[in-house]
Design an enzyme around this catalytic site. Structure first.
Site, PDB file in Angstrom:
ATOM      1  N   ASP A 145      31.718  64.388  26.100  1.00 24.26           N
ATOM      2  CA  ASP A 145      31.051  63.398  26.956  1.00 24.26           C
ATOM      3  C   ASP A 145      30.887  63.919  28.387  1.00 24.26           C
ATOM      4  OD1 ASP A 145      30.147  60.733  27.903  1.00 24.26           O
ATOM      5  OD2 ASP A 145      31.060  60.007  26.051  1.00 24.26           O
ATOM      6  N   HIS A 216      30.467  57.344  31.883  1.00 26.24           N
ATOM      7  CA  HIS A 216      30.254  57.230  30.439  1.00 26.24           C
ATOM      8  C   HIS A 216      31.449  57.743  29.635  1.00 26.24           C
ATOM      9  CE1 HIS A 216      28.028  58.059  26.601  1.00 26.24           C
ATOM     10  NE2 HIS A 216      27.264  57.065  26.984  1.00 26.24           N
ATOM     11  N   SER A 535      26.509  54.053  22.343  1.00 23.45           N
ATOM     12  CA  SER A 535      27.580  54.856  22.948  1.00 23.45           C
ATOM     13  C   SER A 535      28.902  54.114  22.932  1.00 23.45           C
ATOM     14  CB  SER A 535      27.256  55.168  24.411  1.00 23.45           C
ATOM     15  OG  SER A 535      26.347  56.212  24.521  1.00 23.45           O
TER      16      SER A 535
END
Length: 757
Positions: A145, A216, A535
């Site tokens: 990520d 994220h 996600s």
């Protein structure tokens, strides 16, 4: 390509598919696959061989003598064999003539796909998968990520077991990142940006370490395996104790996505290293669009991971439309996104005592008490600053418009708050609510208008913010944004596999970016945010996979996926079939949600599993009209074909051509199930045939004498429906244990053929 920095409450962490356009002689990044078995014995390591190979290119291309020497960017030796390098087209052509060359393709960009969800999934301390797996103890989850914010309380190591001896990873120091920031929870951090630098030689990496600058990676990793954090909330909403799905699992972060670019070579390097380091599960909330399997870095690296027993869990993508799904890779778990039974509310109380719960995530305890309630036909669209200028400090009723646009106009007026009348489902997928107000459904419109315009003067209203209600119905609902199958990279396997919570998931975030706003000029920060996207669904499934690996360390990646699929729940909390918010709340097809919502406790004891070996996937590749080199790109070594396109998968899909012929389509499937339940037992078949199809199963009873025994059956679908309609029909096959509690369910889909990459 520069990624525009969006406020984190926007769910679509997306960049566009990239295709390199090259000028002859100009160098660009390439990923090269080599057959390691052909390495001459004169070379001590694969690194020496790869270096010699690219250095020898220069000698064979003397008209490139003015260019700098070629250099390797990465070498890969775990998930697959090969290297990445910056080369010209001529140099790539020359490389194709060297011994051991398998394939090469341009480095390309990647598309990224984030308190109460564990309760919604029925995880609890007394029974089921949490205690059976000791909450994921000793399992290692590798997350590919944007990096991690190690100071987040989700990575505290209170209550964590020691780092497993098999762990080979490291905590890599870098900019604003000391290696002492790792602990027994966050056991490894590495970062990979040679691909970004090779593609953009003059680039300056703004955060050259594993530290997260986007949020994220912090969100996904804390969702999968974050530790317990008391007092977590998003500005008062979703308040409670946050925790990951596998709160006692260890986390390793591999930062491969950068503000300066997102490249396949870096993604490959991260996955390759994760396998070498010894992770049990890889969670990857990103994907490559419009690429065949042999050019998809996630497909290639996950094949090597699967061979080593690592479960790879991936996101379906956020493109919404039919056939837009990425990560439709037969050997990975592909996860779609759904809603949660949680409603963020502003309590609306009218002057006559009537109470209505309106939707809001306005990030403050605003006071809107006993204010005039105004409804006027000429201003009800709330899209004119001039019209709204006549409104005093009051609550305005807005209707027939885009709520986000209306909110902007209201914020420029002197109104105190607004009530927006709308049935737009997308509103419930965003946490952006920068001005005091609530959204209510059109079913309340007449009640509100009648009260606000009653004879003898308008009414009054009060709004209280920061309320969280659970038990909302129906839930889950398929999220509007989740990408749907069939999988363009291989439509013959039904994708996605299952659905997990993805809408407005509360998890950790980085503390130095704006996570909410008040009006247009006040930005707020928060250690936790509500984010939406596939996600966010993916790490829920990754966490469940980690729990299953903890409870059943002997299970293969295919067995873990099978257990999750055949026990998934196609029903919502009203006991009706799950519905799809993108298609006007029609019953959701398996192309949107796979087998249904993941059910961790049932997955711990599935009864039967559909297992698959690496050779089974090789056989599938052999049936796909790929060249020998294309197959070797994925398998990394020589392989023997026993062609069979019928993978032992826990679901069924038949594709019909767009044709005016009335002959119909007949397809037969063979499947083998392994008894992982009790000892001797038997199962009877129950079929719910898709409309327009006849389904026959033989035999209709499966007898098992003992545990781990295998039994096979065949299923035939005869579709005689309309081939010009483009209709998707679906049903299911279930094996029901005769004297036990197991039901082993597989979705069946009949769908039109789609263009294949």
């Amino acid at each position: 390509m520069e990624l525009i920095k969006l406020l984190p409450f926007v769910f679509l962490f997306t960049i566009f598919a990239y295709h390199a356009k090259l000028v002859l002689g100009e160098r660009s990044s390439y990923i090269v696959h080599m057959d390691k078995s052909l390495m001459p014995k004169v070379f001590p390591t694969h690194n020496h061989w790869y270096s010699f190979t690219i250095n020898s290119l220069k000698a064979s291309l003397d008209h490139h003598h003015h260019q700098k020497p070629l250099k390797l960017v990465y070498t890969y030796d775990n998930a697959f064999h090969g290297f990445s390098a910056v080369m010209s087209k001529d140099e790539v052509e020359a490389l194709k003539r060297t011994p051991g060359f398998v394939s090469a393709y341009s480095d390309r960009n990647v598309t990224v796909d984030t308190t109460h969800t564990f309760e919604f999934l029925s995880l609890n301390p007394s029974t089921g998968l949490w205690p059976a797996s000791e909450y994921g103890k000793d399992v290692i989850v590798g997350v590919i990520d944007t990096g991690v914010w190690p100071e987040s309380p989700s990575y505290r190591d209170d209550g964590m077991s020691e780092v497993p001896d098999r762990w080979k990873g490291t905590c890599e120091a870098g900019q604003e990142f000391n290696s002492s920031l790792c602990n027994k929870k966050l056991i490894g951090v590495r970062y990979f940006n040679k691909g970004v630098i090779a593609a953009n030689p003059n680039v300056t990496i703004s955060m050259n370490s594993g530290r997260d600058t986007e949020g994220h990676g912090t969100h996904t990793s804390s969702t999968a395996a974050g530790n317990y954090v008391e007092g977590a909330s998003f500005f008062g909403y979703a308040a409670g104790t946050a925790r990951g799905i596998a709160p006692r699992a260890h986390v390793a972060m591999y930062k491969v996505l950068w503000d300066e670019g997102r490249y396949a070579s870096d993604v490959l390097a991260g996955m390759d290293q994760a396998v070498a380091d010894g992770v049990d599960v890889i969670s990857i909330s990103m994907g490559f669009d419009d690429v065949p399997l042999y050019e998809d870095p996630i497909a290639i690296a996950s094949f090597g991971a699967m061979e080593k027993g690592v479960v790879v869990s991936s996101s379906a993508g956020n493109e919404a439309t039919i056939g837009s799904l990425h990560n439709g890779i037969p050997w990975v778990l592909t996860v779609a996104a759904g809603s949660v039974d949680r409603f963020f509310a502003g309590g609306l109380t009218l002057g006559n005592g009537q109470k209505i719960s309106g939707w809001t995530t306005f990030p403050a305890p605003a006071l809107a008490q006993d204010l005039p309630l105004i409804y006027r036909k000429n201003i009800s669209s709330c899209n004119s600053t001039q019209a709204l200028s006549i409104v005093g400090y009051a609550i305005v009723i807005c209707e027939n418009g885009n709520v986000f646009n209306q909110m902007d106009f209201i914020s420029k007026s002197n109104a105190a708050a607004a009530i927006y009348i709308s049935d737009d489902t997308e509103i419930f997928e965003f946490s952006d609510f920068p001005y005091p107000g609530v959204v209510v459904g059109t079913k309340y419109a007449q009640t509100l208008i009648d009260y606000a315009t009653k004879v003898g003067g308008g009414g009054f209203a009060t709004i209280n913010f920061q309320q969280t209600l659970v038990g909302a119905k129906p839930a889950p609902v398929v999220a509007s944004y989740t990408s749907r199958g069939p999988a363009p990279s291989y439509p013959g396997v039904l994708k996605p596999d299952l659905m997990a919570p993805g809408t407005l998931v509360l998890a950790s975030w980085i503390p130095n970016t704006i996570t909410a706003s008040i009006s247009s000029n006040i930005g707020l920060t928060s250690d936790f945010i509500l984010a939406s996207g596939t996600s966010m669904a993916c790490p829920h499934a990754s966490g469940v996979a980690a729990l299953l690996k903890g409870a059943h360390p002997e299970w293969s990646p295919a067995a873990v996926r099978s257990a999750m699929m055949t026990t998934a729940n196609p029903m919502d909390n009203t006991q009706g079939y799950i519905r799809d918010s993108f298609f006007d709340y029609e019953v959701a097809t398996p192309l949107a949600m796979g087998a249904g919502q993941v059910d961790p406790n049932r997955a711990a004891d599935p009864g039967l599993i559909y297992d698959a070996t690496p050779q089974d996937y090789v056989n599938l590749l052999c049936s796909m009209n790929y060249t020998q080199k294309q197959i070797m790109t994925i398998t990394r070594s020589s392989y023997a074909c026993t062609p069979s396109s019928d993978l032992n998968y826990p679901s069924f899909i038949t594709l019909y051509p767009n044709s005016t012929t009335k002959l119909g389509v007949v397809q037969e499937f063979k499947r083998t199930v392994t008894n992982v339940g009790g000892e001797a037992t038997s199962y009877k078949v129950k079929v719910n045939a898709p409309s327009g199809s006849a389904v026959t199963v033989s035999p209709t009873t499966l007898q098992f004498g003992n545990r781990y025994e295998k039994q096979s059956y065949s299923l035939k679908i005869a579709y005689t429906g309309n081939m010009t309609s483009g209709v998707v029909s679906f049903g299911s096959l279930s094996w029901i244990e005769e004297n036990g509690g197991h039901t082993v369910r597989s979705p069946i889909v009949v769908a039109p053929m789609i263009p294949v990459w």
